[in-house]
Design a protein around this motif. Structure first.
Motif, PDB file in Angstrom:
ATOM      1  N   PRO A  19     -35.245  18.925  19.648  1.00 12.97           N
ATOM      2  CA  PRO A  19     -35.171  18.608  18.224  1.00 12.97           C
ATOM      3  C   PRO A  19     -34.792  17.145  18.018  1.00 12.97           C
ATOM      4  O   PRO A  19     -34.007  16.591  18.764  1.00 12.97           O
ATOM      5  CB  PRO A  19     -34.080  19.530  17.701  1.00 12.97           C
ATOM      6  CG  PRO A  19     -33.281  19.905  18.890  1.00 12.97           C
ATOM      7  CD  PRO A  19     -34.197  19.820  20.061  1.00 12.97           C
ATOM      8  N   THR A  20     -35.353  16.582  17.025  1.00 18.30           N
ATOM      9  CA  THR A  20     -35.014  15.208  16.696  1.00 18.30           C
ATOM     10  C   THR A  20     -34.133  15.222  15.455  1.00 18.30           C
ATOM     11  O   THR A  20     -34.369  15.966  14.510  1.00 18.30           O
ATOM     12  CB  THR A  20     -36.287  14.389  16.417  1.00 18.30           C
ATOM     13  OG1 THR A  20     -37.015  15.015  15.370  1.00 18.30           O
ATOM     14  CG2 THR A  20     -37.147  14.276  17.663  1.00 18.30           C
ATOM     15  N   PHE A  21     -33.084  14.445  15.499  1.00 16.07           N
ATOM     16  CA  PHE A  21     -32.159  14.356  14.381  1.00 16.07           C
ATOM     17  C   PHE A  21     -32.263  12.973  13.774  1.00 16.07           C
ATOM     18  O   PHE A  21     -32.388  11.977  14.473  1.00 16.07           O
ATOM     19  CB  PHE A  21     -30.722  14.583  14.856  1.00 16.07           C
ATOM     20  CG  PHE A  21     -30.472  15.968  15.340  1.00 16.07           C
ATOM     21  CD1 PHE A  21     -30.345  17.021  14.452  1.00 16.07           C
ATOM     22  CD2 PHE A  21     -30.380  16.236  16.704  1.00 16.07           C
ATOM     23  CE1 PHE A  21     -30.107  18.295  14.905  1.00 16.07           C
ATOM     24  CE2 PHE A  21     -30.154  17.507  17.159  1.00 16.07           C
ATOM     25  CZ  PHE A  21     -30.013  18.550  16.253  1.00 16.07           C
ATOM     26  N   ARG A  22     -32.171  12.974  12.489  1.00 18.68           N
ATOM     27  CA  ARG A  22     -32.109  11.679  11.835  1.00 18.68           C
ATOM     28  C   ARG A  22     -30.700  11.148  11.998  1.00 18.68           C
ATOM     29  O   ARG A  22     -29.746  11.896  12.162  1.00 18.68           O
ATOM     30  CB  ARG A  22     -32.473  11.836  10.362  1.00 18.68           C
ATOM     31  CG  ARG A  22     -33.926  12.221  10.157  1.00 18.68           C
ATOM     32  CD  ARG A  22     -34.256  12.182   8.694  1.00 18.68           C
ATOM     33  NE  ARG A  22     -33.258  12.936   7.948  1.00 18.68           N
ATOM     34  CZ  ARG A  22     -33.542  13.872   7.067  1.00 18.68           C
ATOM     35  NH1 ARG A  22     -34.793  14.157   6.798  1.00 18.68           N
ATOM     36  NH2 ARG A  22     -32.602  14.496   6.418  1.00 18.68           N
ATOM     37  N   ARG A  26     -26.147  13.196  11.894  1.00 21.99           N
ATOM     38  CA  ARG A  26     -25.156  13.297  12.966  1.00 21.99           C
ATOM     39  C   ARG A  26     -23.780  13.603  12.363  1.00 21.99           C
ATOM     40  O   ARG A  26     -23.369  12.995  11.392  1.00 21.99           O
ATOM     41  CB  ARG A  26     -25.075  11.998  13.744  1.00 21.99           C
ATOM     42  CG  ARG A  26     -26.267  11.803  14.614  1.00 21.99           C
ATOM     43  CD  ARG A  26     -26.074  10.636  15.502  1.00 21.99           C
ATOM     44  NE  ARG A  26     -27.262  10.452  16.313  1.00 21.99           N
ATOM     45  CZ  ARG A  26     -27.466   9.414  17.067  1.00 21.99           C
ATOM     46  NH1 ARG A  26     -26.572   8.456  17.124  1.00 21.99           N
ATOM     47  NH2 ARG A  26     -28.560   9.306  17.768  1.00 21.99           N
ATOM     48  N   GLY A  27     -23.081  14.571  12.940  1.00 23.73           N
ATOM     49  CA  GLY A  27     -21.742  14.921  12.478  1.00 23.73           C
ATOM     50  C   GLY A  27     -21.719  15.893  11.315  1.00 23.73           C
ATOM     51  O   GLY A  27     -20.649  16.275  10.851  1.00 23.73           O
ATOM     52  N   ALA A  28     -22.874  16.295  10.814  1.00 25.13           N
ATOM     53  CA  ALA A  28     -22.907  17.212   9.674  1.00 25.13           C
ATOM     54  C   ALA A  28     -22.290  18.563  10.027  1.00 25.13           C
ATOM     55  O   ALA A  28     -21.596  19.166   9.210  1.00 25.13           O
ATOM     56  CB  ALA A  28     -24.343  17.396   9.178  1.00 25.13           C
ATOM     57  N   VAL A  31     -18.507  18.320   9.841  1.00 18.69           N
ATOM     58  CA  VAL A  31     -18.037  18.288   8.448  1.00 18.69           C
ATOM     59  C   VAL A  31     -18.133  19.673   7.830  1.00 18.69           C
ATOM     60  O   VAL A  31     -17.205  20.139   7.159  1.00 18.69           O
ATOM     61  CB  VAL A  31     -18.841  17.253   7.632  1.00 18.69           C
ATOM     62  CG1 VAL A  31     -18.516  17.357   6.156  1.00 18.69           C
ATOM     63  CG2 VAL A  31     -18.574  15.851   8.139  1.00 18.69           C
ATOM     64  N   GLU A  32     -19.223  20.374   8.054  1.00 24.36           N
ATOM     65  CA  GLU A  32     -19.375  21.728   7.516  1.00 24.36           C
ATOM     66  C   GLU A  32     -18.327  22.669   8.103  1.00 24.36           C
ATOM     67  O   GLU A  32     -17.761  23.493   7.392  1.00 24.36           O
ATOM     68  CB  GLU A  32     -20.785  22.255   7.814  1.00 24.36           C
ATOM     69  CG  GLU A  32     -21.864  21.543   7.028  1.00 24.36           C
ATOM     70  CD  GLU A  32     -23.270  21.865   7.509  1.00 24.36           C
ATOM     71  OE1 GLU A  32     -23.409  22.650   8.486  1.00 24.36           O
ATOM     72  OE2 GLU A  32     -24.227  21.340   6.925  1.00 24.36           O
ATOM     73  N   PHE A  33     -18.053  22.520   9.391  1.00 26.75           N
ATOM     74  CA  PHE A  33     -17.018  23.334  10.022  1.00 26.75           C
ATOM     75  C   PHE A  33     -15.663  23.072   9.380  1.00 26.75           C
ATOM     76  O   PHE A  33     -14.913  24.002   9.081  1.00 26.75           O
ATOM     77  CB  PHE A  33     -16.959  23.050  11.528  1.00 26.75           C
ATOM     78  CG  PHE A  33     -15.855  23.774  12.228  1.00 26.75           C
ATOM     79  CD1 PHE A  33     -15.955  25.133  12.500  1.00 26.75           C
ATOM     80  CD2 PHE A  33     -14.702  23.104  12.619  1.00 26.75           C
ATOM     81  CE1 PHE A  33     -14.947  25.804  13.143  1.00 26.75           C
ATOM     82  CE2 PHE A  33     -13.676  23.772  13.265  1.00 26.75           C
ATOM     83  CZ  PHE A  33     -13.799  25.123  13.524  1.00 26.75           C
TER      84      PHE A  33
END
Length: 173
Positions: A19-22, A26-28, A31-33
């Protein structure tokens, strides 16, 4: 050369499936956790706090019953001061795991060295509702839970009771 071509094809295929991440994603997950775990832990500790209060509530109820019973089954002819002392010792025994005790002379419930409510031991007196004039010992405990909670208060005071009040009356044999 077949081996080299196969290796390139497999490498290309592996790169296509990762998978490619923008950069802004990164780190989302972290933050959601963090957003989810804080209310979840608050809820879990609230359940623990409420359960501890319910266990203490049951112990206060049991202490009142044991105190009245201890005084009521004492040998006949004991002075009232000794009856009260027996009742207070039974209350202390039931609440010692919470570091709560009944001071007979002052009529106070103590949590450690702090005043935390009242401990009234009366009797022998005429039993409530008695038509025969039977004599009873009465123990009434009132713990001010709002002023002295057993666990640190971190905002759960809204759902916890202000007072834990129980009374027990046992006929003297």
């Amino acid at each position: 050369m077949v081996v080299g071509g196969l290796r390139r094809a497999l490498t290309r295929r592996a790169q296509d499936t990762t998978p490619t991440f923008r950069r802004e994603d990164r780190g989302a997950a972290a933050v959601e956790f963090a957003i989810v775990v804080i209310p979840l832990l608050y809820l879990v500790f609230g359940i623990i706090n409420y359960g501890y209060m319910l266990a203490f509530r049951q112990s206060v109820s049991q202490a009142a019953a044991e105190g009245a019973r201890a005084a009521a089954v004492a040998p006949a002819g004991l002075p009232e001061a000794d009856l009260r002392q027996r009742a207070a010792e039974a209350v202390d025994g039931a609440l010692e795991s919470y570091d709560v005790s009944c001071e007979v002379t002052s009529g106070l419930l103590m949590h450690g060295d702090e005043e935390s409510g009242t401990c009234q031991i009366t009797g022998p007196v005429t039993c409530s509702g008695s038509t025969t004039g039977a004599q009873c010992m009465r123990v009434e405990l009132d713990y001010t839970y709002a002023d002295d909670p057993l666990l640190p208060d971190v905002g759960y005071g809204i759902v916890l009771p202000d007072h834990l009040k129980f009374a027990s009356e046992v006929q003297v044999s």
